[in-house]
Motif scaffolding. Structure first.
Motif, mmCIF file in Angstrom:
data_model
loop_
_atom_site.group_PDB
_atom_site.id
_atom_site.type_symbol
_atom_site.label_atom_id
_atom_site.label_comp_id
_atom_site.label_asym_id
_atom_site.label_seq_id
_atom_site.Cartn_x
_atom_site.Cartn_y
_atom_site.Cartn_z
ATOM 1 N N GLN A 199 16.117 -14.777 26.714
ATOM 2 C CA GLN A 199 16.087 -13.319 26.716
ATOM 3 C C GLN A 199 14.935 -12.796 27.570
ATOM 4 O O GLN A 199 15.085 -11.811 28.295
ATOM 5 C CB GLN A 199 15.960 -12.791 25.286
ATOM 6 N N MET A 202 15.934 -12.957 31.152
ATOM 7 C CA MET A 202 16.852 -11.876 31.513
ATOM 8 C C MET A 202 16.099 -10.555 31.671
ATOM 9 O O MET A 202 16.361 -9.784 32.600
ATOM 10 C CB MET A 202 17.944 -11.756 30.449
ATOM 11 N N LEU A 206 15.795 -8.276 35.069
ATOM 12 C CA LEU A 206 16.203 -6.872 35.057
ATOM 13 C C LEU A 206 15.034 -5.971 35.449
ATOM 14 O O LEU A 206 15.197 -5.000 36.202
ATOM 15 C CB LEU A 206 16.731 -6.516 33.667
ATOM 16 N N MET A 230 16.761 -1.456 29.012
ATOM 17 C CA MET A 230 16.675 -2.848 29.451
ATOM 18 C C MET A 230 16.670 -3.794 28.256
ATOM 19 O O MET A 230 17.371 -4.816 28.251
ATOM 20 C CB MET A 230 15.414 -3.057 30.302
ATOM 21 N N ALA A 233 20.096 -3.979 26.677
ATOM 22 C CA ALA A 233 21.036 -4.741 27.503
ATOM 23 C C ALA A 233 20.824 -6.238 27.315
ATOM 24 O O ALA A 233 21.789 -7.011 27.223
ATOM 25 C CB ALA A 233 20.869 -4.359 28.966
ATOM 26 N N VAL A 234 19.567 -6.649 27.256
ATOM 27 C CA VAL A 234 19.276 -8.072 27.045
ATOM 28 C C VAL A 234 19.761 -8.510 25.666
ATOM 29 O O VAL A 234 20.367 -9.582 25.513
ATOM 30 C CB VAL A 234 17.766 -8.335 27.205
ATOM 31 N N ASP A 237 23.537 -8.791 25.643
ATOM 32 C CA ASP A 237 24.006 -9.902 26.475
ATOM 33 C C ASP A 237 25.476 -9.723 26.861
ATOM 34 O O ASP A 237 26.339 -10.548 26.518
ATOM 35 C CB ASP A 237 23.809 -11.227 25.741
ATOM 36 N N LEU A 244 28.747 -4.036 29.738
ATOM 37 C CA LEU A 244 27.449 -3.387 29.970
ATOM 38 C C LEU A 244 27.607 -1.869 29.963
ATOM 39 O O LEU A 244 26.769 -1.141 29.422
ATOM 40 C CB LEU A 244 26.857 -3.862 31.293
ATOM 41 N N TRP A 262 22.537 -4.040 37.858
ATOM 42 C CA TRP A 262 21.981 -4.399 36.552
ATOM 43 C C TRP A 262 22.644 -5.655 35.984
ATOM 44 O O TRP A 262 21.954 -6.537 35.464
ATOM 45 C CB TRP A 262 22.142 -3.239 35.569
ATOM 46 N N LEU A 266 20.920 -9.376 35.085
ATOM 47 C CA LEU A 266 21.070 -10.060 33.797
ATOM 48 C C LEU A 266 21.652 -11.458 33.987
ATOM 49 O O LEU A 266 21.211 -12.424 33.351
ATOM 50 C CB LEU A 266 21.972 -9.241 32.873
ATOM 51 N N THR A 267 22.610 -11.571 34.875
ATOM 52 C CA THR A 267 23.245 -12.869 35.121
ATOM 53 C C THR A 267 22.248 -13.858 35.712
ATOM 54 O O THR A 267 22.207 -15.036 35.314
ATOM 55 C CB THR A 267 24.451 -12.696 36.068
ATOM 56 N N ARG A 270 20.093 -15.037 32.989
ATOM 57 C CA ARG A 270 20.849 -15.871 32.050
ATOM 58 C C ARG A 270 21.048 -17.278 32.599
ATOM 59 O O ARG A 270 21.104 -18.256 31.843
ATOM 60 C CB ARG A 270 22.197 -15.217 31.765
#
Length: 375
Positions: A199, A202, A206, A230, A233-234, A237, A244, A262, A266-267, A270
């Motif tokens: 996390q 990520m 971001l 942010m 969003a984390v 996931d 999202l 965004w 995140l990807t 991850r």
């Protein structure tokens, strides 16, 4: 510049202030500079269309500059080539003098007897043209600074603290601009709710995407994407861009257009290899958190307790806040790893190496030596 000539011909200290657009623009750029000197009057300088202010710097280079909370303004002034050789910081002087409140308005009211209007302190100073009432507000700040400086200087002299203040002001000038903070993404509000290193990776990704976009647009990062968005969003996931967009902040038109940015960030976070994920806390070179001292090193905990008690007494005796008497971080470092042998000279040397000024060494060296002996 005619005003620069007037400043050069003026006398006495120069009152200096700067207005920024914190919360609106990226960074801490100065969008207005206010100056005042006896014989020259007040000048309001727009540095945006005037990238070269060397003529101003030359005009006041040898004068004492008077600022309130100088550390807030000196970096932005340095960016436009304005750097003092001598300084009087009225906020720091008020702390050393033991005033209970040290904001500009409070100090002016206490020592000069009138109130300042602070209605535009959080305004967007990148606005053009600047409204007339904003300009009046900006001018008033420097109107009072030299009188305030004189009142504080007299108070410090009366208390025997003039030399203390001189050493403090010299230390500010010697320190120069602050170094960039390591891992600034760790200052994200609400990130304490993120538990895993994945996390954190990520969030870092971001944060970096937001910071890059904010820099390019010259917009405060929080206006591009709030910290809370942010973190949420984390935590959510999302498996795809559509998921999202289901999150509250991301439903807005602006962030719908940026959903690929965004989600891509995140990807990337991850998919980081385990070895590249950030640690739960950034490595530090200092002692552990104080709440762990009693378990990890009871003797160090005893030293710190004694040091804090002694510093509190000196603080009360001289009416100087403990944090101005000596850096709390330096106290912790010294109590966690005291010099060997821990005599007065060795402690004084350690204090100087840690940035303590001579007045601080003189007031605290002996009591800290005694505190070390108790552990």
């Amino acid at each position: 510049m005619a005003y620069a000539d007037a400043l050069a011909a003026g006398t006495g200290p120069v009152a200096v202030d700067a207005e920024r657009a914190s919360g609106y623009r990226y960074g801490q750029r100065a969008y207005l500079v206010q100056l005042r000197r006896a014989g020259a009057g007040t000048g309001l300088i727009d540095p945006v269309p005037l990238p070269d202010l060397s003529v101003l710097q030359a005009a006041i280079a040898d004068a004492e500059w008077v600022l309130h909370a100088a550390n807030q303004d000196l970096p932005s002034l340095a960016e436009i080539g304005l750097v003092p050789a001598r300084l009087f910081d009225t906020e720091l002087a008020a702390r050393l003098a033991g005033l209970p409140r040290v904001g500009l308005g409070a100090v002016v009211e206490s020592l000069l007897g009138f109130r300042l209007e602070k209605g535009h302190s959080a305004a967007d100073w990148s606005t053009r043209p600047l409204p007339e009432d904003w300009l009046v507000y900006a001018a008033l700040d420097v109107e009072v600074l030299v009188d305030l400086r004189d009142a504080l200087a007299a108070l410090l002299e009366e208390q025997g603290k003039t030399e203390w203040a001189r050493q403090e002001f010299d230390a500010i000038l010697a320190a120069g601009p602050p170094a960039p903070k390591a891992d600034p993404w760790r200052r994200t509000s609400g990130m304490h709710g993120l538990r895993s290193r994945r996390q954190l990776g990520m969030l870092r990704s971001l944060w970096q995407a937001r910071d890059d976009l904010a820099r390019r647009r010259d917009v405060a990062p929080g206006r591009v994407l709030p910290d809370a968005a942010m973190v949420s969003a984390v935590q959510a996931d999302p498996a795809n861009e559509g998921a999202l967009l289901e999150l509250p902040v991301f439903r807005g038109r602006a962030n719908r257009k940026l959903v690929s940015t965004w989600f891509g960030a995140l990807t990337r976070g991850r998919e980081l290899p385990e070895t590249e994920l950030p640690l739960h806390s950034k490595p530090g070179d200092g002692p552990p958190p104080v709440n762990r001292w009693a378990d990890r090193d009871p003797a160090a905990a005893a030293r710190l307790k004694a040091a804090r008690a002694g510093l509190a007494q000196v603080s009360e005796q001289w009416s100087v806040p403990v944090e101005n008497l000596l850096s709390p971080d330096l106290v912790r470092r010294l109590m966690w790893t005291p010099p060997t042998p821990a005599d007065t000279d060795a402690v004084a040397t350690a204090l100087r190496a840690g940035g303590a000024r001579e007045w601080q060494v003189g007031l605290t060296g002996e009591l800290l030596t005694d505190a070390i002996a108790q552990g």
